[in-house]
Write a protein that holds these residues in place. Sequence first.
Motif, PDB file in Angstrom:
ATOM      1  N   UNK A  42       0.831  -1.195   0.000  1.00 42.15           N
ATOM      2  CA  UNK A  42       0.000   0.000   0.000  1.00 42.15           C
ATOM      3  C   UNK A  42       0.876   1.260   0.000  1.00 42.15           C
ATOM      4  N   UNK A  43       0.263   2.398  -0.298  1.00 47.26           N
ATOM      5  CA  UNK A  43       0.963   3.668  -0.188  1.00 47.26           C
ATOM      6  C   UNK A  43       1.509   3.830   1.227  1.00 47.26           C
ATOM      7  N   UNK A  44       2.742   4.341   1.326  1.00 44.70           N
ATOM      8  CA  UNK A  44       3.407   4.629   2.593  1.00 44.70           C
ATOM      9  C   UNK A  44       3.806   3.374   3.367  1.00 44.70           C
ATOM     10  N   UNK A  45       3.816   2.223   2.705  1.00 44.41           N
ATOM     11  CA  UNK A  45       4.191   0.995   3.401  1.00 44.41           C
ATOM     12  C   UNK A  45       5.699   0.879   3.622  1.00 44.41           C
ATOM     13  N   UNK A  46       6.483   1.757   2.997  1.00 37.66           N
ATOM     14  CA  UNK A  46       7.921   1.752   3.249  1.00 37.66           C
ATOM     15  C   UNK A  46       8.780   1.220   2.126  1.00 37.66           C
ATOM     16  N   UNK A  47       8.250   1.199   0.911  1.00 39.18           N
ATOM     17  CA  UNK A  47       9.012   0.662  -0.216  1.00 39.18           C
ATOM     18  C   UNK A  47      10.266   1.498  -0.493  1.00 39.18           C
ATOM     19  N   UNK A  48      10.113   2.825  -0.531  1.00 40.08           N
ATOM     20  CA  UNK A  48      11.251   3.695  -0.846  1.00 40.08           C
ATOM     21  C   UNK A  48      12.378   3.525   0.171  1.00 40.08           C
ATOM     22  N   UNK A  49      12.029   3.538   1.448  1.00 40.91           N
ATOM     23  CA  UNK A  49      13.042   3.427   2.486  1.00 40.91           C
ATOM     24  C   UNK A  49      13.752   2.087   2.465  1.00 40.91           C
ATOM     25  N   UNK A  50      12.985   1.020   2.223  1.00 35.89           N
ATOM     26  CA  UNK A  50      13.587  -0.312   2.165  1.00 35.89           C
ATOM     27  C   UNK A  50      14.534  -0.422   0.978  1.00 35.89           C
ATOM     28  N   UNK A  51      14.130   0.117  -0.165  1.00 34.57           N
ATOM     29  CA  UNK A  51      14.975   0.058  -1.358  1.00 34.57           C
ATOM     30  C   UNK A  51      16.258   0.862  -1.150  1.00 34.57           C
ATOM     31  N   UNK A  52      16.148   2.012  -0.484  1.00 33.44           N
ATOM     32  CA  UNK A  52      17.337   2.816  -0.219  1.00 33.44           C
ATOM     33  C   UNK A  52      18.350   2.023   0.598  1.00 33.44           C
ATOM     34  N   UNK A  53      17.897   1.374   1.674  1.00 33.29           N
ATOM     35  CA  UNK A  53      18.822   0.602   2.513  1.00 33.29           C
ATOM     36  C   UNK A  53      19.364  -0.618   1.789  1.00 33.29           C
ATOM     37  N   UNK A 151      -1.261   3.311  10.938  1.00 36.89           N
ATOM     38  CA  UNK A 151       0.108   3.696  10.623  1.00 36.89           C
ATOM     39  C   UNK A 151       0.184   4.367   9.265  1.00 36.89           C
ATOM     40  N   UNK A 152      -0.585   3.878   8.295  1.00 36.36           N
ATOM     41  CA  UNK A 152      -0.590   4.515   6.980  1.00 36.36           C
ATOM     42  C   UNK A 152      -1.056   5.961   7.083  1.00 36.36           C
ATOM     43  N   UNK A 153      -2.119   6.198   7.829  1.00 35.42           N
ATOM     44  CA  UNK A 153      -2.635   7.567   7.993  1.00 35.42           C
ATOM     45  C   UNK A 153      -1.582   8.479   8.599  1.00 35.42           C
ATOM     46  N   UNK A 154      -0.893   8.007   9.630  1.00 31.53           N
ATOM     47  CA  UNK A 154       0.139   8.823  10.268  1.00 31.53           C
ATOM     48  C   UNK A 154       1.251   9.160   9.294  1.00 31.53           C
ATOM     49  N   UNK A 156       1.041   9.231   5.927  1.00 28.22           N
ATOM     50  CA  UNK A 156       0.531  10.125   4.887  1.00 28.22           C
ATOM     51  C   UNK A 156       0.381  11.550   5.414  1.00 28.22           C
ATOM     52  N   UNK A 157      -0.063  11.694   6.653  1.00 31.52           N
ATOM     53  CA  UNK A 157      -0.164  13.017   7.270  1.00 31.52           C
ATOM     54  C   UNK A 157       1.217  13.652   7.398  1.00 31.52           C
ATOM     55  N   UNK A 158       2.193  12.829   7.758  1.00 37.50           N
ATOM     56  CA  UNK A 158       3.567  13.322   7.895  1.00 37.50           C
ATOM     57  C   UNK A 158       4.111  13.806   6.556  1.00 37.50           C
ATOM     58  N   UNK A 159       3.782  13.097   5.498  1.00 43.56           N
ATOM     59  CA  UNK A 159       4.216  13.521   4.166  1.00 43.56           C
ATOM     60  C   UNK A 159       3.712  14.928   3.848  1.00 43.56           C
ATOM     61  N   UNK A 160       2.443  15.141   4.088  1.00 44.45           N
ATOM     62  CA  UNK A 160       1.842  16.431   3.742  1.00 44.45           C
ATOM     63  C   UNK A 160       2.390  17.565   4.604  1.00 44.45           C
ATOM     64  N   UNK A 161       2.830  17.236   5.811  1.00 43.45           N
ATOM     65  CA  UNK A 161       3.321  18.268   6.730  1.00 43.45           C
ATOM     66  C   UNK A 161       4.802  18.591   6.533  1.00 43.45           C
ATOM     67  N   UNK A 162       5.534  17.731   5.862  1.00 38.28           N
ATOM     68  CA  UNK A 162       6.981  17.880   5.725  1.00 38.28           C
ATOM     69  C   UNK A 162       7.320  18.358   4.314  1.00 38.28           C
ATOM     70  N   UNK A 163       7.808  19.590   4.150  1.00 37.34           N
ATOM     71  CA  UNK A 163       8.111  20.105   2.796  1.00 37.34           C
ATOM     72  C   UNK A 163       9.180  19.300   2.068  1.00 37.34           C
ATOM     73  N   UNK A 164       9.995  18.538   2.807  1.00 36.21           N
ATOM     74  CA  UNK A 164      11.015  17.709   2.162  1.00 36.21           C
ATOM     75  C   UNK A 164      10.398  16.511   1.452  1.00 36.21           C
ATOM     76  N   UNK A 165       9.143  16.222   1.765  1.00 36.21           N
ATOM     77  CA  UNK A 165       8.492  15.043   1.196  1.00 36.21           C
ATOM     78  C   UNK A 165       7.432  15.391   0.151  1.00 36.21           C
ATOM     79  N   UNK A 166       7.523  16.606  -0.396  1.00 33.37           N
ATOM     80  CA  UNK A 166       6.545  17.043  -1.393  1.00 33.37           C
ATOM     81  C   UNK A 166       6.455  16.087  -2.576  1.00 33.37           C
ATOM     82  N   UNK A 167       7.596  15.539  -2.971  1.00 31.92           N
ATOM     83  CA  UNK A 167       7.613  14.669  -4.147  1.00 31.92           C
ATOM     84  C   UNK A 167       6.929  13.331  -3.886  1.00 31.92           C
ATOM     85  N   UNK A 168       6.675  13.023  -2.622  1.00 30.65           N
ATOM     86  CA  UNK A 168       5.990  11.777  -2.291  1.00 30.65           C
ATOM     87  C   UNK A 168       4.475  11.945  -2.224  1.00 30.65           C
TER      88      UNK A 168
END
Length: 256
Positions: A42-53, A151-154, A156-168
Amino acid sequence: MSKKNDKKEAQKRLEALQVALVDTQIWTMANGQKVCILLEGRDAAGKDGAIKRLTECLSVRNTHVIALPKPTDFDRGAWWFQRYVNRLPSTGEWVVYNRSWYNRAGVEKVMGFSTPEQQETFIRDVPDFESMIVRSGITLIKLWLDISMKEQKERLDDRRADPRKKLKVSDLDQVAQDRWTDYSAARDDMLRRSHHEHGPWICVATDSKVKARENILRHVLKVLDCPHAGREVAAPDPDIVFSYDEVIEGRKTLEP
Protein backbone atom coordinates in the motif's frame (compact mmCIF):
# COMPACT_ATOMS: atom_id res chain seq x y z
CA MET A 1 18.62 0.39 26.88
CA SER A 2 17.94 4.01 25.89
CA LYS A 3 16.38 4.99 22.59
CA LYS A 4 19.71 6.50 21.54
CA ASN A 5 21.51 3.23 22.18
CA ASP A 6 18.72 1.30 20.45
CA LYS A 7 19.24 3.48 17.38
CA LYS A 8 23.00 2.93 17.43
CA GLU A 9 22.58 -0.83 17.71
CA ALA A 10 20.06 -0.84 14.85
CA GLN A 11 22.50 1.14 12.70
CA LYS A 12 25.28 -1.34 13.46
CA ARG A 13 23.05 -4.24 12.43
CA LEU A 14 22.07 -2.43 9.24
CA GLU A 15 25.68 -1.73 8.32
CA ALA A 16 26.63 -5.37 8.88
CA LEU A 17 23.79 -6.47 6.64
CA GLN A 18 24.84 -4.00 3.94
CA VAL A 19 28.39 -5.37 4.04
CA ALA A 20 26.94 -8.85 3.57
CA LEU A 21 24.89 -7.57 0.63
CA VAL A 22 28.00 -6.09 -0.98
CA ASP A 23 29.83 -9.40 -0.63
CA THR A 24 26.79 -11.19 -2.01
CA GLN A 25 26.59 -8.92 -5.03
CA ILE A 26 30.28 -9.42 -5.77
CA TRP A 27 29.61 -13.17 -5.69
CA THR A 28 26.52 -12.95 -7.94
CA MET A 29 28.39 -10.76 -10.41
CA ALA A 30 31.27 -13.24 -10.54
CA ASN A 31 28.83 -16.08 -11.15
CA GLY A 32 26.71 -14.21 -13.69
CA GLN A 33 23.56 -14.46 -11.61
CA LYS A 34 20.50 -12.33 -12.36
CA VAL A 35 18.43 -11.02 -9.46
CA CYS A 36 14.96 -9.45 -9.66
CA ILE A 37 13.29 -8.08 -6.52
CA LEU A 38 9.72 -6.75 -6.48
CA LEU A 39 8.47 -4.52 -3.68
CA GLU A 40 4.72 -4.12 -3.58
CA GLY A 41 2.42 -2.74 -0.90
CA ARG A 42 0.00 0.00 0.00
CA ASP A 43 0.96 3.67 -0.19
CA ALA A 44 3.41 4.63 2.59
CA ALA A 45 4.19 0.99 3.40
CA GLY A 46 7.92 1.75 3.25
CA LYS A 47 9.01 0.66 -0.22
CA ASP A 48 11.25 3.70 -0.85
CA GLY A 49 13.04 3.43 2.49
CA ALA A 50 13.59 -0.31 2.17
CA ILE A 51 14.97 0.06 -1.36
CA LYS A 52 17.34 2.82 -0.22
CA ARG A 53 18.82 0.60 2.51
CA LEU A 54 18.97 -2.37 0.18
CA THR A 55 20.79 -0.62 -2.65
CA GLU A 56 22.77 2.32 -1.23
CA CYS A 57 26.05 0.36 -0.94
CA LEU A 58 25.65 -1.75 -4.07
CA SER A 59 27.23 -1.27 -7.49
CA VAL A 60 25.69 1.63 -9.39
CA ARG A 61 26.41 -0.07 -12.71
CA ASN A 62 24.99 -3.43 -11.75
CA THR A 63 22.00 -2.31 -9.66
CA HIS A 64 18.92 -0.73 -11.22
CA VAL A 65 15.87 0.58 -9.38
CA ILE A 66 12.78 0.68 -11.59
CA ALA A 67 9.90 2.99 -10.66
CA LEU A 68 7.88 3.51 -13.81
CA PRO A 69 5.50 6.42 -14.38
CA LYS A 70 1.89 5.87 -15.37
CA PRO A 71 1.50 3.98 -18.67
CA THR A 72 1.69 5.92 -21.93
CA ASP A 73 -0.81 5.48 -24.75
CA PHE A 74 1.64 3.01 -26.30
CA ASP A 75 1.91 1.07 -23.04
CA ARG A 76 -1.86 0.88 -22.70
CA GLY A 77 -2.14 -0.60 -26.18
CA ALA A 78 0.74 -3.05 -25.81
CA TRP A 79 1.06 -6.39 -24.05
CA TRP A 80 0.94 -5.47 -20.35
CA PHE A 81 4.26 -7.11 -19.46
CA GLN A 82 6.07 -5.49 -22.38
CA ARG A 83 7.10 -2.31 -20.52
CA TYR A 84 8.71 -4.45 -17.81
CA VAL A 85 10.42 -7.16 -19.87
CA ASN A 86 13.23 -5.01 -21.28
CA ARG A 87 14.11 -3.90 -17.75
CA LEU A 88 14.65 -7.39 -16.38
CA PRO A 89 18.23 -8.12 -15.21
CA SER A 90 20.98 -9.28 -17.50
CA THR A 91 24.01 -11.28 -16.41
CA GLY A 92 25.42 -10.03 -13.10
CA GLU A 93 22.69 -7.45 -12.53
CA TRP A 94 20.24 -6.77 -9.74
CA VAL A 95 16.96 -5.09 -10.68
CA VAL A 96 14.65 -3.77 -7.97
CA TYR A 97 11.09 -2.81 -8.90
CA ASN A 98 9.41 -0.13 -6.79
CA ARG A 99 5.97 -1.37 -7.80
CA SER A 100 5.85 -3.66 -10.78
CA TRP A 101 3.54 -5.46 -13.18
CA TYR A 102 1.27 -5.99 -10.16
CA ASN A 103 -0.05 -2.45 -10.57
CA ARG A 104 -2.67 -4.07 -12.77
CA ALA A 105 -3.98 -6.11 -9.82
CA GLY A 106 -3.74 -3.26 -7.32
CA VAL A 107 -4.24 0.42 -8.02
CA GLU A 108 -5.54 -0.19 -11.57
CA LYS A 109 -8.17 -2.58 -10.24
CA VAL A 110 -9.29 -0.35 -7.37
CA MET A 111 -9.29 2.87 -9.41
CA GLY A 112 -10.68 1.39 -12.61
CA PHE A 113 -7.64 2.33 -14.70
CA SER A 114 -8.00 -0.94 -16.63
CA THR A 115 -10.96 -3.10 -17.54
CA PRO A 116 -12.08 -6.20 -15.63
CA GLU A 117 -11.13 -8.25 -18.71
CA GLN A 118 -7.59 -6.81 -18.68
CA GLN A 119 -7.27 -7.46 -14.96
CA GLU A 120 -8.45 -11.05 -15.33
CA THR A 121 -6.04 -11.65 -18.22
CA PHE A 122 -3.19 -10.35 -16.10
CA ILE A 123 -3.89 -12.45 -13.02
CA ARG A 124 -4.38 -15.54 -15.21
CA ASP A 125 -1.10 -15.02 -17.08
CA VAL A 126 1.24 -13.77 -14.35
CA PRO A 127 2.19 -17.21 -12.93
CA ASP A 128 3.25 -18.38 -16.40
CA PHE A 129 5.13 -15.13 -17.04
CA GLU A 130 7.04 -15.41 -13.77
CA SER A 131 7.73 -19.09 -14.30
CA MET A 132 9.39 -18.21 -17.62
CA ILE A 133 11.47 -15.57 -15.86
CA VAL A 134 12.70 -18.05 -13.28
CA ARG A 135 13.37 -20.79 -15.84
CA SER A 136 15.50 -18.28 -17.78
CA GLY A 137 17.86 -18.12 -14.80
CA ILE A 138 16.55 -15.07 -12.92
CA THR A 139 16.17 -15.24 -9.15
CA LEU A 140 12.77 -13.69 -8.42
CA ILE A 141 11.96 -12.29 -4.96
CA LYS A 142 8.43 -10.94 -4.42
CA LEU A 143 7.78 -8.86 -1.29
CA TRP A 144 4.39 -7.59 -0.12
CA LEU A 145 4.85 -4.80 2.44
CA ASP A 146 1.86 -4.78 4.78
CA ILE A 147 0.86 -1.78 6.92
CA SER A 148 -2.00 -0.99 9.28
CA MET A 149 -4.58 1.66 8.43
CA LYS A 150 -3.60 3.74 11.46
CA GLU A 151 0.11 3.70 10.62
CA GLN A 152 -0.59 4.51 6.98
CA LYS A 153 -2.64 7.57 7.99
CA GLU A 154 0.14 8.82 10.27
CA ARG A 155 2.73 8.46 7.51
CA LEU A 156 0.53 10.13 4.89
CA ASP A 157 -0.16 13.02 7.27
CA ASP A 158 3.57 13.32 7.89
CA ARG A 159 4.22 13.52 4.17
CA ARG A 160 1.84 16.43 3.74
CA ALA A 161 3.32 18.27 6.73
CA ASP A 162 6.98 17.88 5.72
CA PRO A 163 8.11 20.11 2.80
CA ARG A 164 11.01 17.71 2.16
CA LYS A 165 8.49 15.04 1.20
CA LYS A 166 6.54 17.04 -1.39
CA LEU A 167 7.61 14.67 -4.15
CA LYS A 168 5.99 11.78 -2.29
CA VAL A 169 2.59 13.45 -2.02
CA SER A 170 0.03 12.03 -4.46
CA ASP A 171 -3.57 12.71 -5.39
CA LEU A 172 -4.18 9.06 -4.52
CA ASP A 173 -3.05 9.45 -0.89
CA GLN A 174 -6.54 10.16 0.45
CA VAL A 175 -8.00 7.45 -1.76
CA ALA A 176 -5.68 4.98 -0.03
CA GLN A 177 -7.54 5.64 3.21
CA ASP A 178 -11.03 6.16 1.79
CA ARG A 179 -10.88 2.91 -0.18
CA TRP A 180 -8.94 0.88 2.35
CA THR A 181 -11.39 -2.02 2.18
CA ASP A 182 -11.26 -2.10 -1.63
CA TYR A 183 -7.46 -2.21 -1.55
CA SER A 184 -7.61 -5.03 1.02
CA ALA A 185 -9.88 -7.06 -1.24
CA ALA A 186 -7.63 -6.43 -4.27
CA ARG A 187 -4.57 -7.42 -2.22
CA ASP A 188 -6.13 -10.65 -1.01
CA ASP A 189 -7.22 -11.69 -4.50
CA MET A 190 -3.85 -10.77 -6.00
CA LEU A 191 -1.77 -12.64 -3.42
CA ARG A 192 -3.99 -15.71 -3.49
CA ARG A 193 -3.98 -16.04 -7.28
CA SER A 194 -0.35 -15.10 -7.97
CA HIS A 195 1.37 -17.09 -5.18
CA HIS A 196 2.95 -20.04 -6.96
CA GLU A 197 5.97 -22.32 -6.96
CA HIS A 198 8.21 -20.09 -9.06
CA GLY A 199 6.94 -16.82 -7.60
CA PRO A 200 5.96 -17.17 -3.94
CA TRP A 201 4.90 -14.06 -2.05
CA ILE A 202 6.78 -13.04 1.08
CA CYS A 203 4.83 -10.75 3.41
CA VAL A 204 6.54 -8.09 5.53
CA ALA A 205 4.94 -6.33 8.51
CA THR A 206 6.08 -2.71 8.18
CA ASP A 207 4.52 -0.73 11.02
CA SER A 208 8.07 -0.56 12.40
CA LYS A 209 10.21 0.82 9.58
CA VAL A 210 13.48 -0.15 11.26
CA LYS A 211 12.46 -3.76 11.82
CA ALA A 212 10.96 -4.07 8.34
CA ARG A 213 14.07 -2.75 6.56
CA GLU A 214 16.42 -4.92 8.58
CA ASN A 215 14.39 -8.06 7.98
CA ILE A 216 13.95 -7.41 4.27
CA LEU A 217 17.73 -7.33 3.93
CA ARG A 218 17.98 -10.54 5.98
CA HIS A 219 15.46 -12.23 3.70
CA VAL A 220 17.27 -11.21 0.51
CA LEU A 221 20.54 -12.54 1.94
CA LYS A 222 18.83 -15.77 2.93
CA VAL A 223 17.40 -16.31 -0.57
CA LEU A 224 20.63 -15.53 -2.42
CA ASP A 225 22.61 -17.67 0.05
CA CYS A 226 26.12 -16.48 -0.77
CA PRO A 227 28.49 -19.10 0.72
CA HIS A 228 31.06 -16.61 2.02
CA ALA A 229 28.93 -13.63 3.04
CA GLY A 230 26.72 -13.09 6.02
CA ARG A 231 27.49 -16.39 7.70
CA GLU A 232 26.72 -14.77 11.03
CA VAL A 233 23.61 -12.97 9.78
CA ALA A 234 20.55 -14.01 11.72
CA ALA A 235 17.49 -15.37 9.93
CA PRO A 236 14.58 -12.97 9.38
CA ASP A 237 12.21 -12.48 12.31
CA PRO A 238 9.23 -14.77 11.55
CA ASP A 239 6.88 -12.21 13.09
CA ILE A 240 8.06 -9.61 10.56
CA VAL A 241 8.77 -11.69 7.43
CA PHE A 242 6.67 -14.72 6.52
CA SER A 243 5.49 -16.66 3.50
CA TYR A 244 1.98 -16.17 2.18
CA ASP A 245 1.64 -19.92 2.76
CA GLU A 246 1.29 -19.09 6.46
CA VAL A 247 -1.59 -16.74 5.67
CA ILE A 248 -3.29 -19.46 3.64
CA GLU A 249 -2.84 -21.89 6.52
CA GLY A 250 -4.24 -19.39 9.02
CA ARG A 251 -1.04 -19.10 11.04
CA LYS A 252 -0.49 -15.45 10.05
CA THR A 253 -2.87 -12.63 9.17
CA LEU A 254 -2.62 -9.50 7.05
CA GLU A 255 -4.07 -6.15 8.03
CA PRO A 256 -7.86 -6.21 7.45
